[in-house]
Design a protein around this motif. Structure first.
Motif, mmCIF file in Angstrom:
data_model
loop_
_atom_site.group_PDB
_atom_site.id
_atom_site.type_symbol
_atom_site.label_atom_id
_atom_site.label_comp_id
_atom_site.label_asym_id
_atom_site.label_seq_id
_atom_site.Cartn_x
_atom_site.Cartn_y
_atom_site.Cartn_z
ATOM 1 N N LYS A 187 0.832 -1.213 0.000
ATOM 2 C CA LYS A 187 0.000 0.000 0.000
ATOM 3 C C LYS A 187 0.861 1.255 0.000
ATOM 4 O O LYS A 187 0.519 2.254 -0.646
ATOM 5 C CB LYS A 187 -0.951 -0.020 1.188
ATOM 6 N N LEU A 188 1.982 1.186 0.693
ATOM 7 C CA LEU A 188 2.894 2.334 0.701
ATOM 8 C C LEU A 188 3.410 2.586 -0.715
ATOM 9 O O LEU A 188 3.413 3.734 -1.185
ATOM 10 C CB LEU A 188 4.051 2.065 1.671
ATOM 11 N N ALA A 189 3.823 1.522 -1.390
ATOM 12 C CA ALA A 189 4.339 1.666 -2.762
ATOM 13 C C ALA A 189 3.258 2.280 -3.655
ATOM 14 O O ALA A 189 3.521 3.174 -4.462
ATOM 15 C CB ALA A 189 4.769 0.306 -3.302
ATOM 16 N N LYS A 190 2.027 1.796 -3.485
ATOM 17 C CA LYS A 190 0.929 2.280 -4.304
ATOM 18 C C LYS A 190 0.655 3.759 -4.040
ATOM 19 O O LYS A 190 0.444 4.549 -4.970
ATOM 20 C CB LYS A 190 -0.311 1.443 -4.013
ATOM 21 N N LYS A 191 0.682 4.134 -2.803
ATOM 22 C CA LYS A 191 0.393 5.531 -2.446
ATOM 23 C C LYS A 191 1.516 6.466 -2.918
ATOM 24 O O LYS A 191 1.263 7.571 -3.389
ATOM 25 C CB LYS A 191 0.191 5.675 -0.936
ATOM 26 N N LEU A 192 2.761 6.000 -2.763
ATOM 27 C CA LEU A 192 3.879 6.838 -3.215
ATOM 28 C C LEU A 192 3.842 6.990 -4.737
ATOM 29 O O LEU A 192 4.254 8.005 -5.290
ATOM 30 C CB LEU A 192 5.213 6.227 -2.786
ATOM 31 N N ASN A 193 3.386 5.933 -5.384
ATOM 32 C CA ASN A 193 3.137 5.982 -6.823
ATOM 33 C C ASN A 193 4.352 6.448 -7.627
ATOM 34 O O ASN A 193 4.227 7.250 -8.562
ATOM 35 C CB ASN A 193 1.916 6.897 -7.078
ATOM 36 N N GLY A 194 5.512 5.999 -7.215
ATOM 37 C CA GLY A 194 6.726 6.308 -7.962
ATOM 38 C C GLY A 194 7.275 7.698 -7.732
ATOM 39 O O GLY A 194 8.292 8.089 -8.300
ATOM 40 N N TYR A 195 6.617 8.451 -6.869
ATOM 41 C CA TYR A 195 7.020 9.850 -6.704
ATOM 42 C C TYR A 195 8.420 9.991 -6.139
ATOM 43 O O TYR A 195 9.172 10.868 -6.533
ATOM 44 C CB TYR A 195 6.024 10.585 -5.778
ATOM 45 N N TYR A 196 8.739 9.113 -5.219
ATOM 46 C CA TYR A 196 9.982 9.269 -4.459
ATOM 47 C C TYR A 196 10.834 8.052 -4.788
ATOM 48 O O TYR A 196 10.473 6.930 -4.454
ATOM 49 C CB TYR A 196 9.593 9.269 -2.983
ATOM 50 N N ASP A 197 11.956 8.252 -5.432
ATOM 51 C CA ASP A 197 12.743 7.097 -5.875
ATOM 52 C C ASP A 197 14.125 7.113 -5.221
ATOM 53 O O ASP A 197 14.970 7.932 -5.554
ATOM 54 C CB ASP A 197 12.864 7.131 -7.411
ATOM 55 N N THR A 198 14.305 6.216 -4.263
ATOM 56 C CA THR A 198 15.619 6.075 -3.630
ATOM 57 C C THR A 198 15.958 4.580 -3.612
ATOM 58 O O THR A 198 15.056 3.743 -3.714
ATOM 59 C CB THR A 198 15.598 6.566 -2.162
#
Ligand code: ADP
Ligand code: ZN
Length: 294
Positions: free
Chosen positions: A245-256
């Motif tokens: 769910k975290l990955a889905k919510k971040l939706n690629g916005y933050y890439d580290t």
């Protein structure tokens, strides 16, 4: 050196003795009654063991800002007997040793950073999901205090459209603690969280709320790792759900690199329930060190 550690919780007081290498030598637990009943017993325990410094992780709200006039004072807690009680002073007076203090969740975070699942990191959030929800925050190599201390359990989250349950926080209509703590699960579903393991809908909702809280903390603090502890996180099925769910919510916005490997980013606590007391042990060592420097 012999260090004393006190995890001062709302229901129980865990005392321990340890050394400078983080070895716990002994541990002792008593119920949290009133200061009049409980404090003499705690003082006797540490006095008999001739400690060189004491570290306390206390339930809050509590003044943990060093140098503040009311340093050590427990503030507006629902535990009325402890309200306005200074939990540091009696130990300083009776034991004549330096006393370090932080909140219970900050202490737990510190324990994980020094000895557990976040060893060596400089930026870590420890979220405990239990009777309440609290966030211990270690940022830039130190525990965050600010005005008083963070209250990350009360950040606002979006209520799920299908959730007709009650937000049990007396102050907020949709905060993380009010919607996702152990008692809030119990109130919504009519059974204790531990008895709901097989109810998929419970953990769908819970993981959505936790992922929202984690996302907010992550976007503000940019921690290198997030540790989830507390009774509710014994439900291990929550971890993959929260990560998804975290990955889905971040939706690629933050890439580290860290976020590309969420299974090592959102992790269970590493010290088998001892992170709080281990953090207190470290607070004691730190208090001794500060005294030596001064
Ligand atoms: P506290 O927050 O009081 O220090 P805990 O972290 O043990 O203590 O949290 C207690 C809460 O966690 C209660 O609401 C309890 O129902 C819930 N809880 C405890 N064990 C489990 C479990 N195995 N599974 C789910 N919920 C649990
Ligand atoms: Zn709240």
């Amino acid at each position: 050196m012999r260090y004393g550690a006190l995890e001062a919780g709302g229901t129980k007081m865990v005392c321990a003795i340890g050394d400078e290498n983080g070895n716990l030598l002994e541990q002792y637990t008593i119920p949290t009654l009133t200061p009049e009943k409980t404090m003499p017993e705690l003082i006797r325990y540490f006095a008999e063991r001739r400690i060189d410094a004491l570290g306390i992780g206390a339930f809050g709200p509590v003044d943990v800002v060093p140098g503040s006039e009311s340093f050590g004072k427990i503030l507006h807690t629902p535990k009325v007997a402890w309200r306005d009680y200074n939990i540091v002073e009696p130990f300083v007076q009776a034991l004549s040793v330096p006393v370090g203090l932080d909140t219970d969740v900050n202490a737990a975070c510190l324990g994980e950073v020094m000895y557990g699942a976040a060893k060596g990191l400089t930026d870590v959030v420890y979220l405990t999901v239990g009777t309440g929800i609290g966030a211990g925050i270690y940022s830039g190599g130190r525990l965050v205090h600010g005005m008083l201390h963070p209250e990350g359990g009360h950040i606002l989250i979006q209520r799920h459209p299908k959730d007709s349950g009650e937000c049990i926080c007396p102050c907020h209509t949709h905060c993380l603690e009010g919607l996702a703590s152990g008692p809030s699960i119990e109130k919504r579903w009519g059974r204790k969280a531990i008895a709901l393991t097989d109810c998929a809908e419970v953990w769908e909702l819970e993981s959505d709320y936790l992922a929202q809280g984690i996302m907010n903390l992550l976007l503000i603090l940019s921690p290198q790792r997030i540790i989830l502890g507390g009774g509710v996180m014994q439900q291990k099925q929550l971890f993959p759900l929260v990560r998804q769910k975290l990955a889905k919510k971040l939706n690629g916005y933050y890439d580290t690199p860290e976020l590309r490997r969420l299974e090592t980013y959102v992790v269970p606590a590493g010290l088998d329930g001892a992170q709080g007391i281990m953090g207190c042990l470290y607070l004691a060592q730190n208090a001794k060190l500060l005294e030596t420097i001064e």
